[in-house]
Design an enzyme around this catalytic site. Structure first.
Site, mmCIF file in Angstrom:
data_model
loop_
_atom_site.group_PDB
_atom_site.id
_atom_site.type_symbol
_atom_site.label_atom_id
_atom_site.label_comp_id
_atom_site.label_asym_id
_atom_site.label_seq_id
_atom_site.Cartn_x
_atom_site.Cartn_y
_atom_site.Cartn_z
ATOM 1 C CG ASP A 51 -23.431 -1.839 -1.697
ATOM 2 O OD1 ASP A 51 -22.447 -0.988 -1.671
ATOM 3 O OD2 ASP A 51 -24.342 -2.041 -2.360
ATOM 4 C CD GLU A 67 -11.006 3.830 0.773
ATOM 5 O OE1 GLU A 67 -10.654 3.345 1.755
ATOM 6 O OE2 GLU A 67 -10.613 5.104 0.334
ATOM 7 C CG ASP A 109 -8.361 8.646 0.643
ATOM 8 O OD1 ASP A 109 -8.109 7.727 0.129
ATOM 9 O OD2 ASP A 109 -6.988 9.099 0.999
ATOM 10 C CG HIS A 144 -15.136 4.541 2.388
ATOM 11 N ND1 HIS A 144 -15.764 5.077 3.707
ATOM 12 C CD2 HIS A 144 -14.144 5.256 2.374
ATOM 13 C CE1 HIS A 144 -15.186 5.587 4.401
ATOM 14 N NE2 HIS A 144 -14.123 5.964 3.726
HETATM 15 O O1 9MR Z 1 -12.134 7.347 4.929
HETATM 16 C C1 9MR Z 1 -10.997 6.683 5.073
HETATM 17 C C2 9MR Z 1 -10.555 5.754 3.982
HETATM 18 O O2 9MR Z 1 -10.403 6.542 2.889
HETATM 19 C C3 9MR Z 1 -9.411 5.095 4.542
HETATM 20 O O3 9MR Z 1 -8.778 3.999 3.493
HETATM 21 C C4 9MR Z 1 -9.387 4.304 5.792
HETATM 22 C C5 9MR Z 1 -8.136 3.546 6.292
HETATM 23 O O4 9MR Z 1 -7.340 4.174 6.290
HETATM 24 O O5 9MR Z 1 -10.000 5.162 6.750
HETATM 25 C C6 9MR Z 1 -11.220 6.142 6.570
HETATM 26 O O6 9MR Z 1 -11.340 7.012 7.310
HETATM 27 C C7 9MR Z 1 -12.064 6.456 8.638
HETATM 28 C C8 9MR Z 1 -10.883 6.749 9.541
HETATM 29 O O7 9MR Z 1 -9.707 5.908 9.475
HETATM 30 C C9 9MR Z 1 -11.626 6.452 10.965
HETATM 31 N N1 9MR Z 1 -12.523 7.210 11.256
HETATM 32 C C10 9MR Z 1 -13.710 7.011 9.847
HETATM 33 C C11 9MR Z 1 -13.097 7.517 9.051
HETATM 34 C C12 9MR Z 1 -14.035 7.327 7.938
HETATM 35 O O8 9MR Z 1 -14.528 8.272 7.271
HETATM 36 O O1 9MR Z 2 -4.721 -0.571 0.378
HETATM 37 C C1 9MR Z 2 -4.218 -0.423 1.619
HETATM 38 C C2 9MR Z 2 -4.377 -1.490 2.301
HETATM 39 O O2 9MR Z 2 -3.605 -2.722 2.231
HETATM 40 C C3 9MR Z 2 -4.130 -1.468 4.042
HETATM 41 O O3 9MR Z 2 -4.256 -2.576 4.490
HETATM 42 C C4 9MR Z 2 -5.070 -0.300 4.424
HETATM 43 C C5 9MR Z 2 -5.086 0.203 5.794
HETATM 44 O O4 9MR Z 2 -3.740 0.704 6.090
HETATM 45 O O5 9MR Z 2 -5.046 0.779 3.542
HETATM 46 C C6 9MR Z 2 -5.290 0.735 2.442
HETATM 47 O O6 9MR Z 2 -5.125 1.835 1.482
HETATM 48 C C7 9MR Z 2 -5.904 2.908 1.722
HETATM 49 C C8 9MR Z 2 -5.081 4.066 2.048
HETATM 50 O O7 9MR Z 2 -4.387 3.939 3.230
HETATM 51 C C9 9MR Z 2 -5.905 5.244 2.060
HETATM 52 N N1 9MR Z 2 -6.520 5.695 0.794
HETATM 53 C C10 9MR Z 2 -7.464 4.512 0.620
HETATM 54 C C11 9MR Z 2 -6.780 3.365 0.480
HETATM 55 C C12 9MR Z 2 -7.642 1.946 0.091
HETATM 56 O O8 9MR Z 2 -8.529 1.587 1.306
#
Ligand code: 9MR
Ligand code: 9MR
Ligand code: ZN
Length: 555
Positions: free
Chosen positions: A522, A531, A180, A492
Site C-alpha cells: 500500500d 494503481e 494517470d 498510485h
Molecule cells: O505513473 C505511471 C502509471 O500510471 C503507469 O501505470 C506505470 C506503468 O506504465 O508507469 C507509471 O509511471 C512510472 C514510469 O513508468 C516510470 N517512472 C516512474 C513513473 C511513476 O510516477
Molecule cells: O493494465 C495494464 C497491465 O496489463 C500492463 O501489464 C501494464 C504495463 O504495461 O499496464 C497496465 O495499464 C496501465 C496503463 O498502461 C497506463 N495507465 C495505468 C494502467 C494501469 O496500471
C-alpha cells in the site's frame, strides 16, 4: 509530534519501534473475511491463519454470542505458505453487524449480514467512474472528506502526430484511465463493455439506483448516463475515415498534481485495428442500450459503429499503431478477439445477416473458447456472451452449443480453482498486474454459466470473488479505497497524491498483488500493485451488480 522524553532519543526510537510493531501485528489480522459483509441465504466463510478448533460470531457492539461452530481444516494454502482453517457460519442469516471471535486471536473486523450489503458499495464504486471524469469539474464527499477538482484537460488534444500540423481537434471528456490522466481507446473497450454487460444482465436491479451525478434528475438510469459520458468521448476518437485513434495522451507520464494543473500538451496518436474494433463494439452496444432514452443519439452511435466496421473490412490485417515518442500506456494487443466482439455487438444491434456469418466464422476460428480470466487485451468473452444470450433468430444451433459447452467448462474450472486455495480466490494461483480486476471480472463468466445451468456453485463462486477482494485475503484488508476494513490508503493515483486530503479518492479497486499473493504494497510508488484503473473498477461494478441481483429477496 516531537517526542521528548527524559531518557532522550533512544527511548523515543524504542517507543516508535514498539508502536510500529503493534501496528504491524494489527495489520496481519489472522481472521480474514469479507469486511463489508455477506448476503443472507448465501454461504459465509472466514479463513483463519492460525491453529484453532472453534469459533464464535458475536455482535459487533455488545459482544454477545450469536453463533458458534467448529472450524474445518487445516488446509495448506500454497500461495501464501500458510496453514489455514475455515470457519463456516452460513447458517447465520439474521441481519446485523458482527465480528468473528477465535480464542487467543484478535477479533475480526466488523462485518454486516444484510440484504442490502452491496447497495452502498455499488454506488461508491460506480461513482468512482464519475469522479474520473475528464474535461469537467467533479466533486464528491465521503466519510466527511471532500474530493474535488476543477475542469481539466480542456485543450484535448493536438493533431501534430497524426496530421503533421499543430492544430487542435476536440477530444475533451471521457474518463481518466487510471492513476494517470491519459485516455486510451482500447482500455475504454473492456471498461464500457463490462459495464454495459452489467446493465444487460442485471438492469432490473440497477435501473432505479441513484448515483448522485449531474444527470441524476433526468429520466435515464444513472448507470447509463455515466456510460454515456465515456461514449460521447469515444465518438470523438474516431477519425473521418472510420478508424479510431489509439490514445490521447501526454508524451510522458505527468506529475502527481491535480488534473487541472497538468498543462502538458496531449496528442492523438495513430490508429490501430484493435482500437477501431473496440470502438465499433462499444458504439453498437451503446446504440441499442441508449436508444430507449435517446433515439437520435442511438442513431449517431450506430452510424459511427458502422463506419468503424466498414473501415475494418477494408483493413483486414492486424494493424498496431506506431507509438514512438510516447512513454505512456501501450495497450497494444492482437485484434482477432476485438473484431469478434465488434461483429457480435453490431449483429446484435442490427440483425445484419452478413455480420452474423462473419461472427460465426470467427467463433469457429476461436474454437468458441472462453478465456478463463480476461482484461483489456482479451475481449472475446464479451462477444461470445452477446452471441449466446441474443434473442435474435438465425444463429447456427451447433455454434450455440459449442459456446454453451465452453462456457460451462470454463466456469467449472473457475469453481475448481477457487476450491483449491484457502481463500477461495476464483483466479486460483495466478498473480499478475491488475489481477484483482480479473478476479472481479470472472464473475461475468460465472453468472453467465449460472444462466445456462443454474448450479449454485456458479453463483456462490461469484460471491467468493467479492469476499476475496473485500478482505478474505492474506492481508485481511479490503482492496477498495474508502470501503471495508483498512482499505488502501496510498493508491498510485495522481488525484489522491496531488490534493490535500489525507484519505485517497474513494471507490477504487487497486491492481493487486503480484508476482506472489503477498507482494502487494500500500505504497503510492508501487504502481505495479497499487494503481487504480477504469477497467478494474468496471469489473468490480459488474461483480457488485451481480451480487445485488443475487439477493434472494429480489426474486
Ligand atoms: O505513473 C505511471 C502509471 O500510471 C503507469 O501505470 C506505470 C506503468 O506504465 O508507469 C507509471 O509511471 C512510472 C514510469 O513508468 C516510470 N517512472 C516512474 C513513473 C511513476 O510516477
Ligand atoms: O493494465 C495494464 C497491465 O496489463 C500492463 O501489464 C501494464 C504495463 O504495461 O499496464 C497496465 O495499464 C496501465 C496503463 O498502461 C497506463 N495507465 C495505468 C494502467 C494501469 O496500471
Ligand atoms: Zn482530465
Amino acid at each position: 509530534m516531537m517526542l521528548t522524553t527524559r531518557s532522550g532519543p533512544r527511548a523515543a526510537v524504542l517507543l516508535l519501534l514498539l508502536t510500529a510493531t503493534a501496528t504491524a501485528a494489527e495489520k496481519s489480522s489472522k481472521i480474514r473475511l469479507n469486511t463489508v459483509g455477506y448476503l443472507p441465504g448465501h454461504p459465509k466463510q472466514a479463513t483463519i491463519a492460525a491453529a484453532c478448533r472453534t469459533f464464535q460470531v458475536i455482535h459487533a457492539i455488545d459482544h454477545s454470542k450469536v453463533f458458534e461452530g467448529e472450524v474445518t481444516g487445516p488446509i495448506d494454502d500454497l500461495d501464501t505458505g500458510e496453514r489455514v482453517h475455515i470457519a463456516d457460519f452460513s447458517a447465520l442469516n439474521q441481519p446485523g453487524t458482527y465480528r468473528l471471535r477465535v480464542e487467543g486471536l484478535e477479533d475480526s473486523a466488523p462485518f454486516r449480514i444484510a440484504a442490502d450489503v452491496y447497495l452502498a458499495p455499488f454506488v461508491l464504486v460506480t461513482r468512482g467512474m464519475f469522479l474520473w471524469r475528464c474535461g469537467t469539474a467533479v466533486r464528491g464527499e465521503h466519510s466527511g472528506d471532500v474530493f474535488e477538482h476543477a475542469a481539466c484537460h480542456l485543450e484535448d488534444g493536438w493533431l501534430d502526430v497524426v496530421e503533421g500540423r499543430h492544430e487542435r481537434r476536440d477530444g475533451v471528456g471521457g474518463w481518466h484511465d487510471a492513476g494517470d490522466y491519459n485516455k486510451y481507446t482500447v482500455n475504454a473497450g473492456i471498461t464500457v463493455g463490462s459495464m454495459f454487460r452489467a446493465w444487460e444482465d442485471f438492469g432490473p436491479s440497477l435501473r432505479t439506483i441513484r448515483l448522485d451525478i449531474p444527470e441524476s434528475s433526468n429520466a435515464t438510469p444513472d448507470l447509463l448516463d455515466e456510460l454515456r459520458w465515456e461514449v460521447e468521448w469515444l465518438l470523438k476518437m474516431q477519425a473521418a475515415d472510420g478508424s479510431a485513434y489509439h490514445k490521447l495522451t501526454t508524451r510522458q507520464f505527468g506529475a502527481f498534481v491535480p488534473p487541472e494543473d497538468e498543462k502538458t500538451p496531449r496528442f492523438f496518436t495513430p490508429w490501430g485495428t484493435a482500437a477501431t474494433a473496440d470502438l465499433a463494439a462499444i458504439l453498437a452496444q451503446a446504440s441499442r442500450n441508449l436508444r430507449p432514452n435517446d433515439p437520435a443519439f442511438a442513431d449517431r452511435c450506430l452510424a459511427s459503429a458502422r463506419r468503424a466496421w466498414a473501415f475494418l473490412e477494408a483493413h483486414p490485417n492486424d494493424h498496431r499503431p506506431d507509438l514512438k515518442g510516447f512513454q505512456t500506456g501501450g495497450y497494444q494487443t492482437a485484434d482477432p478477439d476485438d473484431r469478434l466482439w465488434a461483429a457480435a455487438e453490431l449483429w446484435e444491434t442490427t440483425g445484419d445477416a452478413a455480420i452474423l456469418r462473419d461472427l460465426e466464422r470467427r467463433i469457429v476460428t476461436a474454437d468458441a473458447r472462453f478465456d478463463v480470466d480476461f482484461d483489456w487485451s482479451e475481449v472475446r468473452n464479451l462477444g461470445l456472451l452477446t452471441y449466446l444470450f441474443s434473442g435474435r433468430p438465425g444463429r447456427d444451433p451447433a455454434r450455440i452449443d459449442d459456446v454453451k459447452r465452453n462456457l460451462v467448462t470454463t466456469a467449472d474450472s473457475i469453481v475448481a480453482a477457487a476450491s483449491e486455495g484457502g481463500y477461495r480466490r476464483p483466479l486460483g494461483r495466478r498473480y499478475y498486474w491488475g489481477c484483482n480486476g480479473s478476479v472481479a471480472r470472472q464473475t461475468m463468466i460465472l453468472r453467465a454459466a449460472y444462466r445456462v445451468e443454474p448450479r449454485q456453485d456458479y453463483l456462490e463462486t461469484s460471491l467468493d470473488a467479492l469476499n476475496h477482494l473485500l478482505g478474505r485475503n492474506v492481508y485481511g484488508r479490503s482492496f477498495v479505497t474508502g470501503l471495508g476494513d483498512r482499505p488502501p490508503m496510498h493508491p498510485h493515483d495522481r488525484r489522491s497524491g496531488g490534493d490535500r486530503v489525507p484519505a485517497p479518492w474513494p471507490g477504487y479497486l487497486v491492481g493487486g498483488p503480484h508476482p506472489t499473493a503477498s507482494s502487494w504494497r500500500d505504497d503510492q510508488g508501487d504502481y505495479r500493485t497499487n494503481e487504480i484503473a477504469i477497467n478494474w473498477n468496471a469489473a468490480l461494478i459488474y461483480a457488485m451488480a451481480a451480487a445485488l441481483d443475487a439477493d434472494p429477496g429480489r426474486h
